[in-house]
Design an enzyme around this catalytic site. Structure first.
Site, PDB file in Angstrom:
ATOM      1  CG  HIS A  99       5.974 -16.922  73.003  1.00  0.00           C
ATOM      2  ND1 HIS A  99       5.997 -15.933  74.014  1.00  0.00           N
ATOM      3  CD2 HIS A  99       6.929 -16.501  71.809  1.00  0.00           C
ATOM      4  CE1 HIS A  99       7.067 -15.273  73.661  1.00  0.00           C
ATOM      5  NE2 HIS A  99       7.550 -15.432  72.384  1.00  0.00           N
ATOM      6  CG  HIS A 117       6.357 -12.833  69.200  1.00  0.00           C
ATOM      7  ND1 HIS A 117       7.239 -11.510  69.712  1.00  0.00           N
ATOM      8  CD2 HIS A 117       6.752 -13.803  69.694  1.00  0.00           C
ATOM      9  CE1 HIS A 117       8.333 -12.215  70.339  1.00  0.00           C
ATOM     10  NE2 HIS A 117       7.928 -13.372  70.468  1.00  0.00           N
ATOM     11  CD  GLU A 143      10.019 -12.629  73.447  1.00  0.00           C
ATOM     12  OE1 GLU A 143      10.143 -12.954  72.301  1.00  0.00           O
ATOM     13  OE2 GLU A 143       9.060 -13.170  74.226  1.00  0.00           O
ATOM     14  CB  SER A 177       2.350 -15.493  75.382  1.00  0.00           C
ATOM     15  OG  SER A 177       3.814 -15.195  75.677  1.00  0.00           O
TER      16      SER A 177
HETATM   17  C1  LIG Z   1      16.542 -12.951  70.707  1.00  0.00           C
HETATM   18  C2  LIG Z   1      15.862 -14.317  70.394  1.00  0.00           C
HETATM   19  C3  LIG Z   1      16.340 -15.529  69.723  1.00  0.00           C
HETATM   20  C4  LIG Z   1      15.467 -16.432  69.505  1.00  0.00           C
HETATM   21  N1  LIG Z   1      14.443 -16.724  70.065  1.00  0.00           N
HETATM   22  C5  LIG Z   1      14.156 -16.008  70.997  1.00  0.00           C
HETATM   23  N2  LIG Z   1      12.920 -16.274  71.670  1.00  0.00           N
HETATM   24  C6  LIG Z   1      11.867 -15.712  71.439  1.00  0.00           C
HETATM   25  S1  LIG Z   1      11.657 -14.709  70.271  1.00  0.00           S
HETATM   26  N3  LIG Z   1      10.590 -16.008  72.121  1.00  0.00           N
HETATM   27  C7  LIG Z   1      10.791 -16.790  73.319  1.00  0.00           C
HETATM   28  S2  LIG Z   1       9.410 -17.502  74.414  1.00  0.00           S
HETATM   29  C8  LIG Z   1      10.614 -18.267  75.322  1.00  0.00           C
HETATM   30  C9  LIG Z   1      10.090 -19.148  76.450  1.00  0.00           C
HETATM   31  C10 LIG Z   1      11.997 -18.128  74.866  1.00  0.00           C
HETATM   32  C11 LIG Z   1      13.002 -19.165  75.376  1.00  0.00           C
HETATM   33  C12 LIG Z   1      12.161 -17.274  73.454  1.00  0.00           C
HETATM   34  C13 LIG Z   1      13.119 -17.019  72.761  1.00  0.00           C
HETATM   35  O1  LIG Z   1      14.276 -17.685  72.951  1.00  0.00           O
HETATM   36  C14 LIG Z   1      14.774 -14.609  71.253  1.00  0.00           C
HETATM   37 FE   LIG Z   2       9.236 -14.843  71.577  1.00  0.00          FE
END
Ligand SMILES: Cc1ccnc(-n2c(S)nc3sc(C)c(C)c3c2=O)c1
Ligand SMILES: [Fe+3]
Length: 327
Positions: A182, A187, A227, A246
């Site tokens: 991911h 990102h 996201e 992703s």
């Molecule tokens: C705002 C914030 C704070 C911390 N983490 C996130 N964050 C990010 S960057 N990518 C992903 S991909 C996925 C399946 C989850 C659950 C998730 C996620 O929680 C978002």
């Molecule tokens: Fe993310």
């Protein structure tokens, strides 16, 4: 007085506390453990003690990481590489028609100049060095899903907290939590774009020292742009959000006629509930990352209750606060 205090690594943190120097991000590693393999019974790794053991080993790298040091390498297994290869090839095929130009151009550069390929999982240190040269962003290893307040705070310092483990081999095409596929495929290509990097940092700067409800609004704004964000190219919808890039199924869904597509409007988008277990019913379309940046700046100045503006000095790693005057 009167504000919530939480203890992190033995240091008392009031709700309004925020890091003032990039080394203080070590106090910003609070994790949410909902989806962890040894806690979530429907995690594919739940009954796989070998997998759980490796997850704990890799998460420990993040727990002991110190800013400014090299990120330790992970010796991925052949099974990990097999998972990476399936995800890489499958998603890349769909990116050709569904990803925005910025994403595709930067993905190509990662393949040419940073060793991206289906046969090898890139090491975070290698990617962090390449990223730092391009937009000043750098990576820090994350032990799991970081809490919104801590994750957004890191963005203010141009630090992206990146998971280093890879999803369980039993389900290569879906992961209930972020993993290195991911991060690296979703990102990193966008963080190589200077305007997108500034947009991401702006959300982080806006999040420092604000209330929990404002954190939730900024996290929602993050979700519907970084996201799940969409944009337009010659009036054709394309994707840039990491969660879409992703996820094979959601990328097709997001650009189909099934969901609603609305223009990004920070004060409305930040209130849109998002589901983290099904595909979104609504996606937001950004005109440009410049426009999205201006929206977050205005949102930060007018909608979050914080009497001061914040800037980050990349040379000395310090935050500067500037009181607002006659807004
Ligand atoms: C705002 C914030 C704070 C911390 N983490 C996130 N964050 C990010 S960057 N990518 C992903 S991909 C996925 C399946 C989850 C659950 C998730 C996620 O929680 C978002
Ligand atoms: Fe993310």
């Amino acid at each position: 007085i009167g504000c919530k205090a939480t203890i992190v690594n033995g240091t008392e943190r009031t709700a309004e506390w925020f890091p003032r120097h990039v080394t203080e991000l070590e106090l910003c590693r609070g994790t949410k453990t909902d989806y962890e393999p040894d806690k979530d019974s429907n995690h594919p790794g739940f009954n796989d003690p070998v997998y759980v053991e490796r997850r704990n080993y890799i998460s420990n790298i993040a727990h002991f990481y110190k800013h400014g040091t090299d990120i330790p390498t992970v010796d991925y297994t052949n099974e990990d590489r097999q998972t990476w290869s399936v995800v890489y090839k499958t998603l890349k095929r769909l990116h050709a028609t569904h990803a925005c130009k910025v994403y595709k151009d930067n993905f190509q550069r990662l393949e040419k100049e940073c060793g991206y390929s289906p046969n090898k999982i890139p090491q975070l240190q290698t990617v962090s060095e390449f990223l730092k040269e391009q937009t000043g962003f750098q990576l820090q290893p994350a032990p799991g899903i970081i809490t919104p307040r801590d994750f957004l705070a890191s963005l203010a310092f141009k630090v992206f907290q990146c998971t280093q483990y890879i999803r369980h081999p039993a389900s290569p095409m879906h992961s209930p939590e972020p993993d290195c596929c991911h991060e690296l495929i979703g990102h990193i290509p966008m963080l190589l774009d200077p305007t997108f990097a500034l947009y991401s940092q702006q959300i982080g700067l806006a999040s420092l020292g604000v209330s929990d409800s404002d954190i939730t609004k900024l996290a929602t704004l993050y979700w519907f742009t970084v996201e799940f964000g969409l944009c337009k190219e010659n009036n054709v919808l394309k994707a840039y959000g990491a969660g879409l890039m992703s996820s094979y199924g959601e990328l097709q869904h997001a650009l189909s006629d099934v969901p609603m597509h609305l223009p990004l409007q920070a004060e409305k988008t930040c209130l849109q509930p998002y589901e983290d277990s099904v595909y979104q019913p609504i996606y937001f379309v950004s005109e440009s990352f410049d426009e999205a940046f201006n929206q977050v700046r205005a949102f930060s100045q007018h909608c979050t209750k914080r009497g001061f503006d914040i800037t980050y000095n990349e040379n000395d790693g310090y935050i500067q606060t500037v009181p607002y005057i006659n807004l």
